[in-house]
Design a protein around this motif. Structure first.
Motif, mmCIF file in Angstrom:
data_model
loop_
_atom_site.group_PDB
_atom_site.id
_atom_site.type_symbol
_atom_site.label_atom_id
_atom_site.label_comp_id
_atom_site.label_asym_id
_atom_site.label_seq_id
_atom_site.Cartn_x
_atom_site.Cartn_y
_atom_site.Cartn_z
ATOM 1 N N PHE A 162 14.890 10.608 7.063
ATOM 2 C CA PHE A 162 15.866 10.918 6.035
ATOM 3 C C PHE A 162 17.028 11.639 6.693
ATOM 4 O O PHE A 162 16.849 12.695 7.287
ATOM 5 C CB PHE A 162 15.236 11.783 4.936
ATOM 6 N N ARG A 163 18.199 11.021 6.655
ATOM 7 C CA ARG A 163 19.418 11.586 7.258
ATOM 8 C C ARG A 163 19.196 11.991 8.714
ATOM 9 O O ARG A 163 19.593 13.059 9.154
ATOM 10 C CB ARG A 163 19.918 12.761 6.437
ATOM 11 N N GLY A 164 18.502 11.124 9.429
ATOM 12 C CA GLY A 164 18.288 11.347 10.856
ATOM 13 C C GLY A 164 17.123 12.258 11.194
ATOM 14 O O GLY A 164 16.807 12.446 12.363
ATOM 15 N N ASN A 165 16.491 12.842 10.213
ATOM 16 C CA ASN A 165 15.350 13.731 10.450
ATOM 17 C C ASN A 165 14.052 12.985 10.183
ATOM 18 O O ASN A 165 13.896 12.337 9.154
ATOM 19 C CB ASN A 165 15.411 14.965 9.541
ATOM 20 N N THR A 166 13.111 13.094 11.115
ATOM 21 C CA THR A 166 11.805 12.466 10.958
ATOM 22 C C THR A 166 10.867 13.425 10.228
ATOM 23 O O THR A 166 10.875 14.629 10.489
ATOM 24 C CB THR A 166 11.212 12.133 12.340
ATOM 25 N N PHE A 167 10.068 12.889 9.308
ATOM 26 C CA PHE A 167 9.100 13.704 8.598
ATOM 27 C C PHE A 167 7.843 12.884 8.335
ATOM 28 O O PHE A 167 7.872 11.664 8.370
ATOM 29 C CB PHE A 167 9.682 14.252 7.281
ATOM 30 N N GLU A 168 6.733 13.583 8.109
ATOM 31 C CA GLU A 168 5.450 12.939 7.853
ATOM 32 C C GLU A 168 5.224 12.801 6.348
ATOM 33 O O GLU A 168 5.426 13.753 5.602
ATOM 34 C CB GLU A 168 4.300 13.766 8.433
ATOM 35 N N ILE A 169 4.818 11.624 5.937
ATOM 36 C CA ILE A 169 4.383 11.407 4.562
ATOM 37 C C ILE A 169 2.860 11.333 4.626
ATOM 38 O O ILE A 169 2.306 10.338 5.096
ATOM 39 C CB ILE A 169 4.964 10.101 3.988
ATOM 40 N N THR A 170 2.191 12.415 4.212
ATOM 41 C CA THR A 170 0.739 12.467 4.360
ATOM 42 C C THR A 170 0.003 11.962 3.124
ATOM 43 O O THR A 170 -1.150 11.554 3.228
ATOM 44 C CB THR A 170 0.269 13.890 4.689
ATOM 45 N N LEU A 171 0.626 12.012 1.974
ATOM 46 C CA LEU A 171 0.021 11.478 0.759
ATOM 47 C C LEU A 171 0.782 10.223 0.352
ATOM 48 O O LEU A 171 1.956 10.286 0.000
ATOM 49 C CB LEU A 171 0.058 12.498 -0.382
ATOM 50 N N LEU A 172 0.104 9.101 0.415
ATOM 51 C CA LEU A 172 0.732 7.831 0.076
ATOM 52 C C LEU A 172 0.543 7.525 -1.402
ATOM 53 O O LEU A 172 -0.482 7.877 -1.985
ATOM 54 C CB LEU A 172 0.130 6.715 0.932
ATOM 55 N N PRO A 173 1.519 6.866 -2.028
ATOM 56 C CA PRO A 173 1.387 6.548 -3.452
ATOM 57 C C PRO A 173 0.272 5.532 -3.690
ATOM 58 O O PRO A 173 0.148 4.550 -2.961
ATOM 59 C CB PRO A 173 2.752 5.968 -3.821
ATOM 60 N N LYS A 174 -0.528 5.797 -4.708
ATOM 61 C CA LYS A 174 -1.619 4.915 -5.117
ATOM 62 C C LYS A 174 -1.620 4.850 -6.633
ATOM 63 O O LYS A 174 -0.963 5.629 -7.313
ATOM 64 C CB LYS A 174 -2.980 5.445 -4.636
ATOM 65 N N VAL A 175 -2.390 3.915 -7.176
ATOM 66 C CA VAL A 175 -2.597 3.814 -8.620
ATOM 67 C C VAL A 175 -4.091 3.962 -8.873
ATOM 68 O O VAL A 175 -4.908 3.340 -8.192
ATOM 69 C CB VAL A 175 -2.080 2.456 -9.165
ATOM 70 N N LYS A 176 -4.425 4.794 -9.846
ATOM 71 C CA LYS A 176 -5.826 4.979 -10.233
ATOM 72 C C LYS A 176 -6.039 4.269 -11.570
ATOM 73 O O LYS A 176 -5.381 4.580 -12.557
ATOM 74 C CB LYS A 176 -6.149 6.459 -10.363
ATOM 75 N N VAL A 177 -6.947 3.298 -11.570
ATOM 76 C CA VAL A 177 -7.272 2.531 -12.766
ATOM 77 C C VAL A 177 -8.672 2.947 -13.215
ATOM 78 O O VAL A 177 -9.610 2.908 -12.417
ATOM 79 C CB VAL A 177 -7.229 1.010 -12.482
ATOM 80 N N GLU A 178 -8.800 3.356 -14.469
ATOM 81 C CA GLU A 178 -10.086 3.804 -15.000
ATOM 82 C C GLU A 178 -10.474 2.941 -16.198
ATOM 83 O O GLU A 178 -9.655 2.706 -17.082
ATOM 84 C CB GLU A 178 -10.008 5.262 -15.438
ATOM 85 N N LEU A 179 -11.731 2.494 -16.215
ATOM 86 C CA LEU A 179 -12.248 1.686 -17.317
ATOM 87 C C LEU A 179 -13.678 2.106 -17.607
ATOM 88 O O LEU A 179 -14.432 2.398 -16.683
ATOM 89 C CB LEU A 179 -12.280 0.201 -16.947
ATOM 90 N N VAL A 180 -14.064 2.105 -18.860
ATOM 91 C CA VAL A 180 -15.458 2.287 -19.238
ATOM 92 C C VAL A 180 -15.904 0.957 -19.826
ATOM 93 O O VAL A 180 -15.285 0.434 -20.753
ATOM 94 C CB VAL A 180 -15.631 3.428 -20.251
ATOM 95 N N ILE A 181 -16.973 0.393 -19.246
ATOM 96 C CA ILE A 181 -17.417 -0.941 -19.646
ATOM 97 C C ILE A 181 -18.926 -0.972 -19.821
ATOM 98 O O ILE A 181 -19.640 -0.073 -19.371
ATOM 99 C CB ILE A 181 -16.991 -2.015 -18.614
#
Length: 113
Positions: free
Chosen positions: A46-65
Motif C-alpha cells: 500500500f503506497r509503496g509499503n509492504t505489510f502482512e495480511i495475516t487474517l484472510l477473508p472467508k465466509v462461514k456458512v451454517e446450516l442445521v439439517i
C-alpha cells in the motif's frame, strides 16, 4: 439433527448457495469472517509499503439439517469449494439437541424445514 459449519473462500459462496438450494435446503446463515491456518496469509503493498495480511477473508456458512442429509451436504460443499490448495477451508459437524421456530413454536426437525 446436525449443525454443519463450513468456512470457505468467499468466491465460491454463490456457487455453493445455488447447489444447496438445488439440494432442497432453503435456510442458512452466512457470516463474513477472517481466518488463518496453513495458508498463513499474504503480503500486501500500500503506497509503496509492504505489510502482512495475516487474517484472510472467508465466509462461514451454517446450516442445521436432518441427520440423514449430512453426508450428501458434505459432498456438495467439497465439490463446490475444493481447489486442492491450502486455504480451501474446513467443515465442522456437531449435534443439535433441539431446534424451535420462534414464530410458531414448532420444534425438532419440523422447525428447520
Amino acid at each position: 439433527m446436525k449443525k454443519i459449519e463450513a468456512i470457505i473462500r468467499p468466491e465460491y459462496f454463490q456457487y455453493l448457495r445455488e447447489e444447496i438450494e438445488t439440494f432442497g435446503i432453503k435456510g442458512l446463515t452466512v457470516s463474513e469472517v477472517g481466518g488463518c491456518g496453513v495458508q498463513k496469509g499474504k503480503q500486501g503493498i500500500f503506497r509503496g509499503n509492504t505489510f502482512e495480511i495475516t487474517l484472510l477473508p472467508k465466509v462461514k456458512v451454517e446450516l442445521v439439517i436432518d441427520e440423514d442429509k449430512v453426508d450428501s451436504l458434505v459432498e456438495i460443499i467439497q465439490k463446490c469449494c475444493a481447489t486442492g490448495e491450502a486455504g480451501d477451508g474446513k467443515i465442522f459437524i456437531s449435534s443439535v439437541e433441539q431446534a424451535i421456530r420462534i414464530r410458531t413454536g414448532e420444534s425438532g426437525v419440523s422447525a428447520i424445514v
